[in-house]
Design an enzyme around this catalytic site. Sequence first.
Site, PDB file in Angstrom:
ATOM      1  N   CYS A 126      76.760  15.416 -67.184  1.00  0.00           N
ATOM      2  CA  CYS A 126      77.719  15.051 -68.234  1.00  0.00           C
ATOM      3  C   CYS A 126      78.584  16.233 -68.681  1.00  0.00           C
ATOM      4  CB  CYS A 126      77.026  14.408 -69.414  1.00  0.00           C
ATOM      5  SG  CYS A 126      75.702  15.356 -70.167  1.00  0.00           S
ATOM      6  N   HIS A 183      79.028   9.244 -70.043  1.00  0.00           N
ATOM      7  CA  HIS A 183      77.718   8.667 -69.733  1.00  0.00           C
ATOM      8  C   HIS A 183      77.821   7.219 -69.262  1.00  0.00           C
ATOM      9  CE1 HIS A 183      76.958  12.036 -72.522  1.00  0.00           C
ATOM     10  NE2 HIS A 183      75.912  12.239 -71.742  1.00  0.00           N
ATOM     11  N   ASP A 211      83.518   9.569 -73.401  1.00  0.00           N
ATOM     12  CA  ASP A 211      82.094   9.613 -73.074  1.00  0.00           C
ATOM     13  C   ASP A 211      81.893   9.545 -71.561  1.00  0.00           C
ATOM     14  OD1 ASP A 211      79.372   9.400 -72.962  1.00  0.00           O
ATOM     15  OD2 ASP A 211      79.225   7.618 -74.223  1.00  0.00           O
TER      16      ASP A 211
END
Length: 366
Positions: free
Chosen positions: A79, A271, A269
């Site tokens: 990430c 993820h 994000d």
Amino acid sequence: MNSAALSLAASMFEGGGSDSDPLSDTDAELYILGIKYRTPNDTYAILDDVVSRFWFTYRTGFAPIGGSSGPTKDTGWGCMMRCGQMMLAEGYLRFFLPAGRYFRWRPNITDPMYWDILNMFIDKRHSSYSIQQIVQMGHSEGKDIGQWFGPNTIAQVLRRIASNEFEKQVNVHVAMDNTLVLDEIRKLCQINSKVRKTTKKTNDTQNGWKPLVVIIPLRLGLSDVNVEYIDQLKLCLRLPQTLGCIGGKPNHAHYFIGYLDTDELLYLDPHVTQSHVDTTITADDTSYHCDRVNRMKFSSLDPSLALAFACKTEIEFDDLIAKLKQNLPPKPMFEICESNPFDMHNKKAEHHEVITLDSDDDYEIV
């Protein structure tokens, strides 16, 4: 605003990780990478801006890293690398596309420079900033393949990779010890413009200045961000040169692109695990753009992060430094010095490749 627009606004601010209500019916001021907006009137402009940023996420099905038995996906550990890719790619968009910060993406875009930039970051072994290149560069400096990076580590790795990129030349400077040393930055640009004078000049500006990305790794507290730094973070996110910052909740990295006046950060994000898409053989780039932005309270931010700024010209760099000096308080997040206060005698510091990877250990995933 019609019901479709309200629905769009709601979905845009309801991404995974949001801990607030939708903004579809809220009157709020916000900044995205230096541009000021207000909801709900600017809903479409906000969405257009957000979806135009590159969105790099976990991927699966790419070429193995480090040999045929290496990982083919980065879920769970990549990430921060993805956040670093997003931040640096934003700099490339500004430097090499005519619209710069005001570039707006559309499906089926035909601009060849846009595709050149995207292809520098996709997950192919020979792409300049691919996950393979990032992991291998970290591995050469002691990081295990599949090991999570902290913000300082990804900053240093991107700097190393950028120093070997000759076609689209960008100088990446990583400030150390919370100190921005102006002489080092100007020296970096001058040295690189001389060393590379025989290469193809794709983006020369005034006096041989090459586009510059400045990354400043910071630790703004022990376990939480010191509240006195929050206004300084907001200031940095308002500046036109900002590339945002990378960091996030503990062991959970995000790319922060702005903030709301409700004391919430806005972030992309990484993820989400998506299948690898090779845009060198297909013109399908939709999975590299996201129509949602997530929100997080400043109080939830991990104190280990890295700020970044983009300066296409020396004039932009001088303007950035002037604004920082004028607006940062007496106790700033980082110092600005003309020369290195820690090592006045080391005249060769910029020539040495030194990476301090262990400084991120307290930010590592466990």
